[in-house]
Design a protein around this motif. Structure first.
Motif, PDB file in Angstrom:
ATOM      1  N   ALA A  97       0.684  -1.313  -0.093  1.00  0.00           N
ATOM      2  CA  ALA A  97       0.037  -0.232   0.085  1.00  0.00           C
ATOM      3  C   ALA A  97       0.907   1.136  -0.016  1.00  0.00           C
ATOM      4  O   ALA A  97       0.348   2.445  -0.681  1.00  0.00           O
ATOM      5  N   GLU A  98       2.118   1.094   0.547  1.00  0.00           N
ATOM      6  CA  GLU A  98       2.882   2.308   0.711  1.00  0.00           C
ATOM      7  C   GLU A  98       3.202   2.917  -0.712  1.00  0.00           C
ATOM      8  O   GLU A  98       4.116   3.959  -0.718  1.00  0.00           O
ATOM      9  N   GLN A  99       3.005   2.164  -1.906  1.00  0.00           N
ATOM     10  CA  GLN A  99       3.353   2.794  -2.966  1.00  0.00           C
ATOM     11  C   GLN A  99       2.579   4.032  -3.295  1.00  0.00           C
ATOM     12  O   GLN A  99       2.990   4.923  -4.250  1.00  0.00           O
ATOM     13  N   LYS A 100       1.252   4.044  -2.723  1.00  0.00           N
ATOM     14  CA  LYS A 100       0.338   5.304  -2.962  1.00  0.00           C
ATOM     15  C   LYS A 100       0.666   6.368  -2.343  1.00  0.00           C
ATOM     16  O   LYS A 100       0.956   6.563  -1.348  1.00  0.00           O
ATOM     17  N   VAL A 101       0.842   7.415  -3.085  1.00  0.00           N
ATOM     18  CA  VAL A 101       1.022   8.661  -2.558  1.00  0.00           C
ATOM     19  C   VAL A 101      -0.100   9.611  -2.220  1.00  0.00           C
ATOM     20  O   VAL A 101      -0.917   9.590  -3.081  1.00  0.00           O
ATOM     21  N   LEU A 102      -0.356   9.915  -1.208  1.00  0.00           N
ATOM     22  CA  LEU A 102      -1.446  10.448  -0.568  1.00  0.00           C
ATOM     23  C   LEU A 102      -1.582  11.950  -0.937  1.00  0.00           C
ATOM     24  O   LEU A 102      -0.548  12.667  -0.894  1.00  0.00           O
ATOM     25  N   THR A 103      -2.845  12.345  -1.259  1.00  0.00           N
ATOM     26  CA  THR A 103      -3.032  13.949  -1.337  1.00  0.00           C
ATOM     27  C   THR A 103      -2.918  14.500   0.112  1.00  0.00           C
ATOM     28  O   THR A 103      -3.302  13.805   1.133  1.00  0.00           O
ATOM     29  N   LYS A 104      -2.876  15.846  -0.011  1.00  0.00           N
ATOM     30  CA  LYS A 104      -2.840  16.540   1.481  1.00  0.00           C
ATOM     31  C   LYS A 104      -4.258  16.383   2.015  1.00  0.00           C
ATOM     32  O   LYS A 104      -4.183  16.230   3.224  1.00  0.00           O
ATOM     33  N   ASP A 105      -5.316  16.433   1.031  1.00  0.00           N
ATOM     34  CA  ASP A 105      -6.612  16.136   1.755  1.00  0.00           C
ATOM     35  C   ASP A 105      -6.584  14.807   2.651  1.00  0.00           C
ATOM     36  O   ASP A 105      -7.213  14.770   3.663  1.00  0.00           O
ATOM     37  N   GLU A 106      -6.067  14.008   1.692  1.00  0.00           N
ATOM     38  CA  GLU A 106      -6.240  12.648   2.493  1.00  0.00           C
ATOM     39  C   GLU A 106      -5.328  12.600   3.616  1.00  0.00           C
ATOM     40  O   GLU A 106      -5.892  11.802   4.481  1.00  0.00           O
ATOM     41  N   ARG A 107      -4.288  13.184   3.551  1.00  0.00           N
ATOM     42  CA  ARG A 107      -3.322  12.974   4.900  1.00  0.00           C
ATOM     43  C   ARG A 107      -3.982  13.946   5.974  1.00  0.00           C
ATOM     44  O   ARG A 107      -3.839  13.544   7.097  1.00  0.00           O
ATOM     45  N   MET A 108      -4.613  14.971   5.808  1.00  0.00           N
ATOM     46  CA  MET A 108      -5.259  15.887   6.792  1.00  0.00           C
ATOM     47  C   MET A 108      -6.639  15.379   7.308  1.00  0.00           C
ATOM     48  O   MET A 108      -7.088  15.986   8.023  1.00  0.00           O
ATOM     49  N   ALA A 109      -7.162  14.279   6.600  1.00  0.00           N
ATOM     50  CA  ALA A 109      -8.785  13.965   6.864  1.00  0.00           C
ATOM     51  C   ALA A 109      -9.002  13.800   8.332  1.00  0.00           C
ATOM     52  O   ALA A 109      -9.546  14.303   8.999  1.00  0.00           O
ATOM     53  N   TRP A 110      -7.879  12.906   9.077  1.00  0.00           N
ATOM     54  CA  TRP A 110      -8.302  12.662  10.390  1.00  0.00           C
ATOM     55  C   TRP A 110      -7.941  13.681  11.425  1.00  0.00           C
ATOM     56  O   TRP A 110      -8.566  14.011  12.218  1.00  0.00           O
ATOM     57  N   TRP A 111      -7.110  14.663  10.659  1.00  0.00           N
ATOM     58  CA  TRP A 111      -6.861  15.793  11.755  1.00  0.00           C
ATOM     59  C   TRP A 111      -7.801  16.915  11.753  1.00  0.00           C
ATOM     60  O   TRP A 111      -8.193  17.585  12.707  1.00  0.00           O
ATOM     61  N   ARG A 112      -8.309  17.067  10.483  1.00  0.00           N
ATOM     62  CA  ARG A 112      -9.483  17.954  10.500  1.00  0.00           C
ATOM     63  C   ARG A 112     -10.950  17.397  11.202  1.00  0.00           C
ATOM     64  O   ARG A 112     -11.519  18.165  11.668  1.00  0.00           O
ATOM     65  N   GLU A 113     -10.848  16.086  11.120  1.00  0.00           N
ATOM     66  CA  GLU A 113     -12.007  15.249  11.996  1.00  0.00           C
ATOM     67  C   GLU A 113     -11.758  15.699  13.581  1.00  0.00           C
ATOM     68  O   GLU A 113     -12.713  15.713  14.372  1.00  0.00           O
ATOM     69  N   ALA A 114     -10.484  15.449  13.831  1.00  0.00           N
ATOM     70  CA  ALA A 114     -10.220  15.465  15.242  1.00  0.00           C
ATOM     71  C   ALA A 114     -10.456  16.836  16.172  1.00  0.00           C
ATOM     72  O   ALA A 114     -10.828  16.795  17.149  1.00  0.00           O
ATOM     73  N   ARG A 115      -9.967  17.821  15.493  1.00  0.00           N
ATOM     74  CA  ARG A 115     -10.100  19.238  16.045  1.00  0.00           C
ATOM     75  C   ARG A 115      -9.825  19.280  17.347  1.00  0.00           C
ATOM     76  O   ARG A 115      -9.319  20.772  17.927  1.00  0.00           O
ATOM     77  N   PHE A 116      -9.338  18.337  18.285  1.00  0.00           N
ATOM     78  CA  PHE A 116      -8.828  18.552  19.519  1.00  0.00           C
ATOM     79  C   PHE A 116      -7.792  17.492  20.032  1.00  0.00           C
ATOM     80  O   PHE A 116      -7.816  16.506  19.823  1.00  0.00           O
ATOM     81  N   GLY A 117      -6.557  18.142  20.133  1.00  0.00           N
ATOM     82  CA  GLY A 117      -5.233  17.135  20.809  1.00  0.00           C
ATOM     83  C   GLY A 117      -4.761  17.828  22.053  1.00  0.00           C
ATOM     84  O   GLY A 117      -5.000  18.721  22.663  1.00  0.00           O
ATOM     85  N   MET A 118      -3.957  16.755  22.487  1.00  0.00           N
ATOM     86  CA  MET A 118      -3.345  17.062  23.800  1.00  0.00           C
ATOM     87  C   MET A 118      -1.602  17.338  23.407  1.00  0.00           C
ATOM     88  O   MET A 118      -0.968  16.481  22.775  1.00  0.00           O
TER      89      MET A 118
END
Ligand code: JFZ
Length: 464
Positions: free
Chosen positions: A23-44
């Motif tokens: 799977a690591e062959q696939k280069v992710l787009t920025k939106d794909e990489r940021m998806a969890w981060w934008r969903e998360a909203r809150f970190g420590m």
């Protein structure tokens, strides 16, 4: 017929083999990489290091400013600071408990200081003996068990790494702050003259190697260790590009390929290494400042990042919860700091604050996670977040100031309201439309004085 079946089987088998390409062959787009981060909203955020031992006091004197800067603010000689660090022994460190507290507060990721400006590594490093395993009585890697705990609890883990400033590993840079109260240190006039001529250094031991050597011999190999030895690393959080060169930044940035899905901030080197997100510090941007770039406000609960024994100036849970809502309503993330003690415990005030935030998040978290900014900006009475659903749009109105007359109005509203409820009680509230103004009728008193969320589901309309 037999031949056809054979050929079909071969085609099927080949398809399966091809489908198993790594799977690591696939280069992710920025939106794909940021998806969890934008969903998360809150970190420590966790600022932890040997500075938690002096905890803001050196030779019986309270050193002003933020706790993790004590070595610089106190112009502590390298040898003395290193001697102090030997006794670091966080026997109460319980990474499972830390991760559980973050999770219970509603946080989705943790960023910990793998190495702060004092250069001390919380992990085993082959690049410098100035690390927890080789230098302290504790003698164990602190990041390994944290990475494992995060994995177990489904929390993302990121590393803060001070790539340029390093006050102990020779060749690292040292920022000089002059404006803040207490600067320059009144007891060290001679040392201060030295720092002026020596780019912020105050001890010749800091200059036995060049910056380029420090980058090649410490920063690059250590970042490689961090991105290799701890499983998946969600975020690399660079800090203070003091003295950075393009050459150094290029080398460090290249290492990120070790973690194809990693997210990085904008502090590697300014302005030509923007990373994925901005990092407003100790403040929430105004709407007018936002330009569409992802951003994350980092903030302390009291007035220090690293633990200080005498800083009890904590913000209230109400302030911090409203900050989180304000940030989400503007489309950003909130990275809230904890500064554990030298023994490895969260300060009791922080534990209590996290618990209070968790209570609110348990009821109202839906108004934060996976939401986007308010289409109407801010309201006098509170904030709004938004989520696009299968059937339409859901708006979450967080009320800070409960209206005396029981009425809320939202102008420039279009569409049809299909449901409007208080998240705290589940009670339905009455809504009506006067032209393009949505009117919401509320009960006489607020069920949650911190922030009461009204969840409004809407079909149609053009509320951006
Ligand atoms: C840095 C560190 O020096 C500090 O110790 C802490 O780790 C904090 C999170 O980051 O401090 C900064 C960095 C950037 C700014 C201000 C303080 N800034 O951009 O204004």
């Amino acid at each position: 017929m037999k031949k056809t079946i054979l050929i079909l089987t071969i085609i099927l088998l080949m398809g399966q083999i091809m489908g198993q390409q790594p799977a690591e062959q696939k280069v992710l787009t920025k939106d794909e990489r940021m998806a969890w981060w934008r969903e998360a909203r809150f970190g420590m955020f966790i600022h932890w290091g040997v500075y938690a031992i002096p905890a803001g006091v050196w030779n019986g004197r309270e050193i002003g400013g933020i706790g993790e800067w004590i070595m610089n603010r106190g112009k502590i000689p390298v040898r003395d600071y290193m001697e102090m660090a030997k006794q670091f022994n966080p026997v109460k460190y319980d990474p499972d408990a830390w991760v559980q507290m973050a999770k219970d507060a509603g946080m989705k990721y943790i960023i910990i200081t793998a190495k702060h400006h004092d250069g001390f590594a919380l992990f085993k490093s082959e690049a410098s003996k100035w690390n927890v395993v080789d230098h302290t009585v504790y003698g164990k890697d602190l990041l390994k068990p944290l990475a494992e705990a995060c994995q177990r609890h489904g929390i993302k883990l990121g590393f803060y790494y001070s790539q340029a400033q390093d006050w102990v590993n020779p060749g690292g840079s040292a920022a000089r702050k002059l404006t803040k109260e207490g600067w320059p240190n009144p007891d060290s006039v001679i040392i201060d003259a030295y720092t002026k001529e020596h780019n912020g250094h105050w001890d010749p031991a800091q200059e036995t190697r060049t910056f380029a050597q420090y980058i090649d011999e410490v920063a690059v190999p250590q970042v490689r260790e961090l991105l290799t030895n701890y499983g998946k690393v969600a975020v690399l959080w660079w800090d203070t590009p003091t003295g950075m060169t393009d050459e150094a930044a290029t080398k460090l940035q290249a290492l990120l390929a070790l973690q194809p899905e990693i997210i990085t901030n904008d502090r590697l080197k300014r302005p030509n290494f923007p990373g994925d997100h901005k990092t407003p510090e100790q403040r929430i941007p105004n709407l007018a400042d936002l330009d569409g770039t992802d951003w994350e406000t980092c903030m302390t609960m009291n007035n220090t990042w690293g633990y200080k024994s005498y800083d009890h100036n904590y913000k209230s849970p109400q302030t911090l919860i409203r900050n989180l809502i304000d940030i989400a309503s503007k489309g950003g993330n909130f990275l809230l700091n904890v500064g554990p003690t030298a023994e490895g415990e969260f300060p009791p005030e922080s534990v209590e604050i996290l618990r209070e935030i968790g209570k609110w998040m348990k009821v109202n978290g839906e108004a934060i996670y996976g939401t986007t900014a308010s289409p109407w900006g801010l309201f006098d009475w509170g904030r709004c977040t938004k989520k696009t659903t299968k059937n339409g749009t859901t708006f979450y109105f967080s009320v800070f100031n409960w209206p005396q007359n029981g009425k809320l109005t939202i102008d420039n509203f279009t569409g049809k309201v299909t449901s409007a409820k208080l998240m705290a009680t589940g009670a339905t509230v009455k809504t009506s439309l006067t032209g393009k103004t949505l009117n919401i009728s509320l009960p006489p008193s607020s069920p949650d004085p911190i922030a009461t969320v009204i969840k409004v589901e809407v079909i149609g309309g053009k509320n951006k």
